[in-house]
Design an enzyme around this catalytic site. Sequence first.
Site, PDB file in Angstrom:
ATOM      1  N   ASN A 209      34.950 -36.894  18.979  1.00 51.11           N
ATOM      2  CA  ASN A 209      35.117 -38.344  18.812  1.00 51.11           C
ATOM      3  C   ASN A 209      34.845 -39.049  20.141  1.00 51.11           C
ATOM      4  O   ASN A 209      34.533 -38.398  21.139  1.00 51.11           O
ATOM      5  CB  ASN A 209      36.529 -38.661  18.289  1.00 51.11           C
ATOM      6  CG  ASN A 209      37.595 -38.175  19.244  1.00 51.11           C
ATOM      7  OD1 ASN A 209      37.724 -38.670  20.355  1.00 51.11           O
ATOM      8  ND2 ASN A 209      38.344 -37.160  18.827  1.00 51.11           N
ATOM      9  N   ASP A 277      41.641 -34.614  13.542  1.00 53.45           N
ATOM     10  CA  ASP A 277      42.611 -34.339  12.478  1.00 53.45           C
ATOM     11  C   ASP A 277      42.268 -33.052  11.728  1.00 53.45           C
ATOM     12  O   ASP A 277      43.144 -32.361  11.254  1.00 53.45           O
ATOM     13  CB  ASP A 277      42.662 -35.515  11.501  1.00 53.45           C
ATOM     14  CG  ASP A 277      43.287 -36.730  12.174  1.00 53.45           C
ATOM     15  OD1 ASP A 277      44.327 -36.566  12.824  1.00 53.45           O
ATOM     16  OD2 ASP A 277      42.712 -37.840  12.088  1.00 53.45           O
ATOM     17  N   LYS A 287      24.675 -19.278  15.243  1.00 54.06           N
ATOM     18  CA  LYS A 287      24.157 -20.626  14.978  1.00 54.06           C
ATOM     19  C   LYS A 287      23.654 -20.711  13.529  1.00 54.06           C
ATOM     20  O   LYS A 287      22.888 -19.844  13.093  1.00 54.06           O
ATOM     21  CB  LYS A 287      23.014 -20.935  15.952  1.00 54.06           C
ATOM     22  CG  LYS A 287      22.491 -22.331  15.792  1.00 54.06           C
ATOM     23  CD  LYS A 287      21.338 -22.640  16.723  1.00 54.06           C
ATOM     24  CE  LYS A 287      20.761 -23.997  16.350  1.00 54.06           C
ATOM     25  NZ  LYS A 287      19.466 -24.234  16.911  1.00 54.06           N
ATOM     26  N   ASP A 306      49.529 -31.095  14.243  1.00 52.40           N
ATOM     27  CA  ASP A 306      49.807 -32.388  14.875  1.00 52.40           C
ATOM     28  C   ASP A 306      50.632 -32.114  16.136  1.00 52.40           C
ATOM     29  O   ASP A 306      51.799 -31.725  16.061  1.00 52.40           O
ATOM     30  CB  ASP A 306      50.542 -33.324  13.912  1.00 52.40           C
ATOM     31  CG  ASP A 306      50.570 -34.742  14.452  1.00 52.40           C
ATOM     32  OD1 ASP A 306      50.970 -34.930  15.619  1.00 52.40           O
ATOM     33  OD2 ASP A 306      50.162 -35.658  13.722  1.00 52.40           O
ATOM     34  N   ILE A 307      50.005 -32.299  17.283  1.00 47.96           N
ATOM     35  CA  ILE A 307      50.649 -31.929  18.549  1.00 47.96           C
ATOM     36  C   ILE A 307      51.836 -32.840  18.832  1.00 47.96           C
ATOM     37  O   ILE A 307      52.924 -32.387  19.202  1.00 47.96           O
ATOM     38  CB  ILE A 307      49.603 -31.985  19.686  1.00 47.96           C
ATOM     39  CG1 ILE A 307      48.525 -30.941  19.389  1.00 47.96           C
ATOM     40  CG2 ILE A 307      50.234 -31.752  21.054  1.00 47.96           C
ATOM     41  CD1 ILE A 307      47.192 -31.218  20.002  1.00 47.96           C
ATOM     42  N   PHE A 325      50.342 -42.409  20.706  1.00 51.78           N
ATOM     43  CA  PHE A 325      49.388 -43.511  20.681  1.00 51.78           C
ATOM     44  C   PHE A 325      48.903 -43.697  19.255  1.00 51.78           C
ATOM     45  O   PHE A 325      48.742 -42.720  18.530  1.00 51.78           O
ATOM     46  CB  PHE A 325      48.189 -43.216  21.604  1.00 51.78           C
ATOM     47  CG  PHE A 325      48.403 -43.694  23.005  1.00 51.78           C
ATOM     48  CD1 PHE A 325      49.317 -43.066  23.831  1.00 51.78           C
ATOM     49  CD2 PHE A 325      47.706 -44.788  23.490  1.00 51.78           C
ATOM     50  CE1 PHE A 325      49.553 -43.515  25.115  1.00 51.78           C
ATOM     51  CE2 PHE A 325      47.922 -45.247  24.782  1.00 51.78           C
ATOM     52  CZ  PHE A 325      48.840 -44.620  25.599  1.00 51.78           C
ATOM     53  N   LYS A 339      53.836 -44.760  11.798  1.00 53.50           N
ATOM     54  CA  LYS A 339      53.538 -43.498  12.497  1.00 53.50           C
ATOM     55  C   LYS A 339      54.711 -43.062  13.382  1.00 53.50           C
ATOM     56  O   LYS A 339      54.990 -41.871  13.516  1.00 53.50           O
ATOM     57  CB  LYS A 339      52.298 -43.716  13.366  1.00 53.50           C
ATOM     58  CG  LYS A 339      51.250 -42.669  13.126  1.00 53.50           C
ATOM     59  CD  LYS A 339      49.953 -43.027  13.777  1.00 53.50           C
ATOM     60  CE  LYS A 339      48.894 -43.285  12.729  1.00 53.50           C
ATOM     61  NZ  LYS A 339      47.600 -43.579  13.332  1.00 53.50           N
ATOM     62  N   LYS A 343      55.984 -39.356  12.666  1.00 55.21           N
ATOM     63  CA  LYS A 343      55.771 -38.329  13.697  1.00 55.21           C
ATOM     64  C   LYS A 343      57.066 -37.958  14.409  1.00 55.21           C
ATOM     65  O   LYS A 343      57.107 -36.986  15.142  1.00 55.21           O
ATOM     66  CB  LYS A 343      54.763 -38.822  14.730  1.00 55.21           C
ATOM     67  CG  LYS A 343      53.448 -39.285  14.111  1.00 55.21           C
ATOM     68  CD  LYS A 343      52.299 -38.489  14.627  1.00 55.21           C
ATOM     69  CE  LYS A 343      50.993 -39.005  14.061  1.00 55.21           C
ATOM     70  NZ  LYS A 343      49.873 -38.137  14.353  1.00 55.21           N
TER      71      LYS A 343
END
Length: 405
Positions: A209, A277, A287, A306-307, A325, A339, A343
Amino acid sequence: MLSSKRILLIVGGGIAAYKALELVRLLRADGAAVRCVLTQSGAQFVTPLSLQALSEDKVYADLFSLTDESEMGHIQLSRQADLLVVAPATANLMARMAAGLADDLASTVLLATDKPVLIAPAMNVRMWQHPATQSNLSTLRARGVAVIGPNEGAMACNEFGPGRLAEPAEILAAIRDRLAGAEPLAGRHAIVTSGPTYEPIDPVRYIANRSSGQQGHAIAAALAALGARVTLVSGPVAVPDPAGVRVVKIETAAEMLAACQAALPADIAVCAAAVADWRVARPAAEKIKKKPRAAPPSLAMALNPDILATLAEKGPARPRLVVGFAAETSDVVAYAKAKLKSKGCDWMVANDVSPGTGIMGGAENAVHLITRRGVEDWPRLPKAEVARRLARRIAAHLDPETVAT
Ligand code: C5P
């Protein structure tokens, strides 16, 4: 307030020198006494008269001026200050400081001083990134010189990148911190996650990302500046490692989680990374071949750990303060509040990363801090300043007696 504090401001050369005038004004308004030393190249950009008018004191320039030496020698200049501030600190001045040269009044004062020193570098991005400057920076930091900035942004030389002088208000805040001698996070351990993760498809391809790691890295630096021992667990990024921070480099979310767990125990966890995710369930060992006329491959995905949620789980290893965040593109605060609950973390820093905001990968951030007490809307600020504010908030939360925000 800096009342009764004495600042010796050394103004180096460079277009950013004009900001030194605003800094003098802010310092005076804050109650500090300001005395200025203007380098020869600084005098190409601001006049002694402007500095003199704003500081309401004589401006010192030439090492070999007999009058200056008899009235106020270089030793005296440093002796009569509580803090030496170099703004802007050019690449050349930093190099002379690192080498211990004393070939003009500014460098002589800097070599002769036993007072704390804060530098605010400003230069062309390539000069800043040059290994020589980075090595001088490490030398100066290792000697206890505090550093504020540089910020990233558009520069007078038509380039973009780190090299812009920190804003006068940021330099003022750093001066206050430095004079407070404040290391309110001394003895605390903070884990910070930063950057993207890379999830492999095969040995050469991956899913990633646009996270640059700038905000997470700035938070790691800001926590370290307040005295914390910091473990920065970072995905692949182009931003340099912050000085004075232990950096653990990982690629995948699974590696990021393992590195965070290995770094425990910690007092603080700030999860600023943009963790993928999902990962490809079974990355190919070889490859994947593109076969003529064959259908494109489909990838079966698996959910990543999910850390943030894992670190926030109740238990003896849970850090006292866990901050997440929430990067959203709509209903930012509402999603972030949800969230925070799902979380199990203590605070959420929410920001709008819609295209057009320039926030993802940009130099600035506009955030909302969501705590169990409510929502604070912070103004749009350089990422380093968001980091500094957050670090001070964290310090105040852990030790409300000693830290004012
Ligand atoms: O669920 P979402 O990705 O929007 O949550 C963002 C927050 O959760 C960030 O603090 C991010 O670092 C953290 N996160 C994480 N591990 C994941 C996904 C997100 O730590 N797998």
